[in-house]
Design an enzyme around this catalytic site. Structure first.
Site, PDB file in Angstrom:
ATOM      1  N   LYS A  84       0.849  -1.184   0.000  1.00  0.00           N
ATOM      2  CA  LYS A  84       0.000   0.000   0.000  1.00  0.00           C
ATOM      3  C   LYS A  84       0.885   1.234   0.000  1.00  0.00           C
ATOM      4  O   LYS A  84       1.903   1.283   0.717  1.00  0.00           O
ATOM      5  CB  LYS A  84      -0.904  -0.022   1.234  1.00  0.00           C
ATOM      6  CG  LYS A  84      -1.906   1.125   1.331  1.00  0.00           C
ATOM      7  CD  LYS A  84      -2.813   0.943   2.543  1.00  0.00           C
ATOM      8  CE  LYS A  84      -3.817   2.070   2.698  1.00  0.00           C
ATOM      9  NZ  LYS A  84      -4.723   1.855   3.859  1.00  0.00           N
ATOM     10  N   SER A 110      -9.510   2.244   2.342  1.00  0.00           N
ATOM     11  CA  SER A 110      -8.310   2.862   1.781  1.00  0.00           C
ATOM     12  C   SER A 110      -7.264   1.851   1.326  1.00  0.00           C
ATOM     13  O   SER A 110      -6.360   2.207   0.573  1.00  0.00           O
ATOM     14  CB  SER A 110      -7.689   3.848   2.781  1.00  0.00           C
ATOM     15  OG  SER A 110      -7.118   3.184   3.874  1.00  0.00           O
ATOM     16  N   SER A 137     -10.217  -0.504   6.919  1.00  0.00           N
ATOM     17  CA  SER A 137      -9.566  -0.443   5.613  1.00  0.00           C
ATOM     18  C   SER A 137      -8.900  -1.736   5.182  1.00  0.00           C
ATOM     19  O   SER A 137      -8.387  -1.810   4.064  1.00  0.00           O
ATOM     20  CB  SER A 137      -8.555   0.700   5.569  1.00  0.00           C
ATOM     21  OG  SER A 137      -9.211   1.901   5.229  1.00  0.00           O
TER      22      SER A 137
END
Length: 460
Positions: A74, A146, A170
């Site tokens: 990420k 996210s 998330s």
């Protein structure tokens, strides 16, 4: 193929890491723009690390199950010489000369970083400076949460696994939407040095994988005490593969997927009805106060400089942080006292070894994160989408459930998930990226922003 299967191919020299890396880089370049899920393909670094893995193996040096395995991070996780954009236009060109702790761990295990994957802007939902990340199972809708890039890319076979993060939903939300297996581990299991922070007492890193067995391998590789993260701990991970599940008593909530209950019962697990009772009456309020005020403390200067005017969705962080400015200190302290009471009450009512329940119920997301308990998201099937573009479309809506365990007992949740997946194949299904069905096509509508109140669940 799973990490374990790919690792066996590399170990027995049926494929080289360099060849495997090329396969995934091609997939990233092909599908990343379609799903709006990739920020940077780290091609030069990937081939360098792959060659190093192959050279070590040629010398008889094997680093373990991640040796030569490609993966993604990420894009709130720092890697030197590459952008770490935090998904935000403000930080689009940011390069942090830091090796994040989790990156160091994966590198030392022989992992090959092939891409920095989309984070929603400043880790809020799935809207970022390059668009909005799509769900591979139904690309007309979005990934939500996210960690959108890690979820979408793992689901679409663009990486064998990826590392995402969760402050409040998330990991669980995008994993559920994209139909992948993902673990939100016990708070403090994985060091966060070099990772953008929202709230030091809530932030967690975790793996998105094809199976619970892969989650076990990844957790074991990246867990441990990070000397620069005071919240991290060296939590022992008992072997999930060695757990005798017939000696476990597992609860199930009213919203549990009953197929999971029946499968575990058939494998000898003592399954009993269970209720998550506690007296604290506003877990959601406690989480909102904690997260928003902590986030504002990190991005105070950013907002005071009016840089939030450039933010991708004005009704997300800009609005949340303005609200946080008027939260009285007394109310914040009272919220932390209530959180302490909640942690104690959940500890006292945890009379089972684990429980099964909805992984995306917002109340349980709040409680789980406030308490720091682990949960593994497990795909349990698929259903037809509403308003399909054609009757023959292969698009589907993923169905999932969560297996929760007490803090520090991640191995129990992992063992139960592996037991379930040993006799089911939902986690092995692949989304229809290239074969949507007759008269169906890949849509390309303009990115739409959704009011923050609709995004609140699973946003961070």
């Amino acid at each position: 193929m799973s990490v374990l299967e790919l690792g066996q191919l590399i170990k027995t020299k049926q494929i080289t890491s360099e060849e495997l890396t090329e396969i995934f880089i091609k997939r990233l370049n092909r599908y990343g723009p379609v799903l709006e899920s990739v920020v940077t393909v780290t091609e030069e670094l990937a081939y360098k690390q792959a060659k190093e893995a192959d050279n070590l193996l040629a010398k008889g040096v094997y680093l373990g199950p991640l040796h030569g395995i490609p993966y993604g991070l990420k894009d709130i996780i720092a890697v030197p010489h590459y952008r770490t954009t935090w998904g935000s236009k403000t930080f689009e060109e940011q390069v942090l000369d830091i090796e994040a702790w989790v990156y160091k761990r994966l590198k030392s295990g022989g992992g090959v970083l092939v891409a920095k994957l989309v984070s929603g802007s400043l880790a809020y939902d799935d809207i970022w400076f390059g668009g909005r990340t799509r769900n591979p199972w139904n690309i007309e809708v979005y990934s939500t949460g996210s960690s959108a890039g890690p979820a979408a890319c793992t689901s679409a076979g663009m990486v064998p696994f990826a590392i995402g993060s969760e402050t409040a939903g998330s990991i669980t939300y995008p994993a559920a939407r994209c139909g992948v297996t993902a673990l939100r581990p016990t708070f403090g299991s994985i060091g966060r040095t070099g990772v953008m922070s929202i709230s030091e007492s809530l932030d967690k890193l975790g793996p998105f994988c094809r199976s619970a067995a892969d989650c076990t391998i990844i957790l074991d590789a990246i867990r441990g005490k990070d000397p620069d993260d005071l919240s991290s701990r060296d939590i022992p991970l008992k072997d999930p593969f060695a757990v005798d599940i017939t000696k476990l008593t597992v609860g199930y909530l009213e919203d549990a997927a009953m197929e999971v209950v029946h499968v575990l019962k058939s494998k000898g697990v003592n399954m009993v009805p269970f209720k998550l009772n506690y007296t604290v009456d506003s877990a959601q309020g406690i989480l909102n106060f904690t997260m928003d005020v902590d986030m504002l403390a990190h991005f105070d200067e950013w907002q005071r400089a009016n840089l939030d005017d450039q933010y991708e969705a004005q009704d997300q962080w800009p609005l949340e942080l303005r609200r946080a400015r008027v939260i009285p200190a007394v109310d914040y302290v009272q919220a932390q006292r209530a959180r302490g009471k909640l942690i104690q009450e959940v500890k006292e009512i945890f009379k089972v070894d684990a429980f099964v329940g909805n992984a995306t119920d917002w109340e349980k997301v709040c409680v789980g994160n406030l308490v720091g308990m682990p949960v593994i998201v497990v795909p349990t099937g698929f259903k037809k989408i509403s308003d399909p573009p054609t009757e023959d479309t292969r698009r589907r809506t993923a169905i999932t459930t969560g297996i929760y365990a007490p803090p520090d007992y991640d191995h129990i949740a992992l063992a139960l998930a592996m037991a379930y997946q040993s006799v089911t194949d939902h986690h092995k299904q692949r989304p229809p990226i290239d074969d949507l069905g007759p008269n169906d096509s890949i849509p390309n509508p303009p990115t739409k922003q959704v009011p923050a109140r609709q995004l609140r669940a699973g946003s961070f």
